[in-house]
Design a protein around this motif. Structure first.
Motif, short mmCIF file in Angstrom:
data_model
loop_
_atom_site.label_atom_id
_atom_site.label_comp_id
_atom_site.label_asym_id
_atom_site.label_seq_id
_atom_site.Cartn_x
_atom_site.Cartn_y
_atom_site.Cartn_z
N THR A 101 0.86 -1.18 0.00
CA THR A 101 0.00 0.00 0.00
C THR A 101 0.89 1.23 0.00
O THR A 101 1.73 1.39 0.90
CB THR A 101 -0.91 0.03 1.24
OG1 THR A 101 -1.73 -1.14 1.24
CG2 THR A 101 -1.79 1.28 1.24
N PRO A 102 0.77 2.11 -0.98
CA PRO A 102 1.65 3.28 -1.04
C PRO A 102 1.52 4.17 0.19
O PRO A 102 0.42 4.36 0.73
CB PRO A 102 1.21 4.01 -2.31
CG PRO A 102 0.57 2.95 -3.15
CD PRO A 102 -0.09 2.03 -2.18
N THR A 103 2.63 4.69 0.63
CA THR A 103 2.68 5.58 1.79
C THR A 103 1.82 6.83 1.57
O THR A 103 1.26 7.39 2.52
CB THR A 103 4.13 5.99 2.07
OG1 THR A 103 4.89 4.80 2.32
CG2 THR A 103 4.25 6.92 3.25
N VAL A 104 1.73 7.29 0.33
CA VAL A 104 0.99 8.49 -0.05
C VAL A 104 0.02 8.12 -1.17
O VAL A 104 0.32 7.24 -1.99
CB VAL A 104 1.97 9.59 -0.52
CG1 VAL A 104 1.24 10.77 -1.14
CG2 VAL A 104 2.85 10.05 0.63
N ASP A 105 -1.13 8.77 -1.22
CA ASP A 105 -2.07 8.57 -2.32
C ASP A 105 -1.41 8.99 -3.63
O ASP A 105 -1.08 10.17 -3.83
CB ASP A 105 -3.33 9.40 -2.07
CG ASP A 105 -4.39 9.21 -3.14
OD1 ASP A 105 -4.19 8.38 -4.06
OD2 ASP A 105 -5.42 9.92 -3.09
#
Length: 417
Positions: free
Chosen positions: A399-403
């Motif tokens: 899951t990416p740390t940032v959108d």
């Protein structure tokens, strides 16, 4: 030679991508025509701009536009012959700089900036390069009261919206932290949560050395040789490289590859120059200092005091025209006591820019296994490590740390429709 991923481009973004993938157990080949950190990453003010929640916008007030149009401004210079091809980009850049659009862009951009300092420190710690990072922030100084008031109101708004930390420096406080600056300055703002770098090239080199220490491999090669996509093939000096995945992290040269593959991305460059100077004996500069009314930065570097210019709008490969450097050098000498030039010639580099001021980060729309990581404009050094983390997270299914949705290449086609 077979790898999981080939990363094209060994600037701060490409090296950071390569490190994060290698840390996750991927076999990575990092390819560039030069040694790491010797292109755009070589010449900048060395700022890791934690305060940079609003990317640099195109001015919209008439006095500034008229000043830029005259082509005599120290902070912006343009090549008249290149304007026709730049106008579509500049028009979109100007539209996206409308306050409401700019505010929306900042909402997407600020989460990236929030990770800039912490991600750099983690990489620097792993690479044994913390000695190259100064945690003391940087300073913007003022000669004009109206400029000072406007900049202070702006940073107070940033503080309310995004928690940007700063310190107001009256003349006495400014003399305490920077005793050798021009004593006639009205004061300054210090961005206290930002870091600065004493040698950007050495920092990128340290990250690349760490990449090799954990099993990554560096190659001298030509990105233009990229062919196929099952697997991707790249020719290097050491032989042919193959991988199922390729990351385009080529900064201002990204369009050389992407356009050949059918992508029409609205990329342009802002060129910039620097020169190093020795300080007059007995003087010292402790922070990078931006002259808010002069359009340049003085930064203490391992090689001397680095004077960096504003933006030059021109074709990436046009001949050097360091007129901004010549214009600001006398002003900079009044700000701080500079002695002799160190470099034989001014250095010039190009910042890769998009008209909405956001980088392009994510999977290529039409080529499985291809990933984009470029277009960071003035914040390439600032955002290299967090970009590397995001690309690695996406490629490995984390899951990416940032959108990352605001940074997809598809946004340009979606906006057109």
């Amino acid at each position: 030679m077979r790898f999981d991923t080939i990363v094209l481009g060994a600037g701060i973004v490409g090296v950071s991508v390569a490190v994060h993938l290698q840390q996750r157990g991927r076999a990575v080949a990092l390819v560039d025509r030069r040694a790491p950190g010797f292109e755009t990453s070589f010449g900048n003010a060395g700022l890791i701009q934690r305060e940079g929640v609003y990317p640099y916008a195109f001015p919209r007030d008439l006095p500034t536009l008229l000043r830029y149009a005259s082509n005599t401004s120290a902070d912006v210079h343009y090549h008249l012959g290149d304007l026709p091809r730049l106008l579509p980009f500049l028009w979109r850049y100007w539209r996206n700089s409308h306050p409401s659009r700019h505010a929306a862009i900042a909402r997407a951009y600020a989460p990236l900036i929030a990770h800039s300092v912490t991600e750099h420190r983690m990489l620097a710690e792993a690479a044994g390069a913390m000695n190259l990072i100064r945690p003391s922030g940087w300073i913007k100084v003022f000669r004009n009261a109206a400029t000072q008031d406007e900049e202070t109101r702006t940073v107070e708004r940033w503080q309310r919206e995004y928690g940007v930390a700063f310190e107001t420096l009256d003349p006495a406080r400014l003399r305490t932290v920077e005793p050798h600056l021009d004593p006639s300055l009205l004061g300054g703002l210090r961005y206290t949560e930002a870091d600065s770098v004493s040698d950007p090239n050495a920092l990128v080199t340290a990250y690349a050395n760490y990449f090799e220490q954990i099993g990554g491999q560096l190659f001298e090669g030509d990105a233009n040789s990229l062919t196929s996509n099952a697997p991707w093939l790249v020719r290097s000096k050491e032989g042919e490289l193959r991988a199922d995945n390729v990351v385009i992290a080529m900064g201002p040269w990204a369009d050389v590859v992407t356009s050949r593959l059918g992508y029409s991305l609205p990329l342009a460059v802002k060129r910039g120059y620097h020169m190093h100077y020795t300080p007059i004996p007995g003087t010292q500069l402790n922070h990078p200092v931006l002259d808010a009314d002069g359009g340049y930065v003085l930064a203490p570097m391992a090689r001397g005091i680095r004077l960096t210019t504003g933006a030059e709008l021109a074709h990436r490969d046009a001949p050097k025209t360091p007129v901004q450097l010549e214009a600001v050098e006398p002003v900079a000498r009044k700000l701080f006591p500079l002695a002799e030039r160190v470099d034989a010639q001014p250095w010039m580099g190009a910042r890769p820019c998009t008209p909405d001021m956001l980088p392009i980060i994510g999977q290529a729309p039409h080529h499985p296994g291809m990933w984009f990581a470029f277009g960071h404009a003035h914040h390439g050094l600032t955002l290299g490590p967090i970009t590397g983390r995001l690309i690695a997270e996406m490629m490995t299914g984390e899951t990416p740390t940032v959108d990352v949705r605001p940074f997809r290449a598809q946004r340009f086609w979606e906006a057109a429709h």
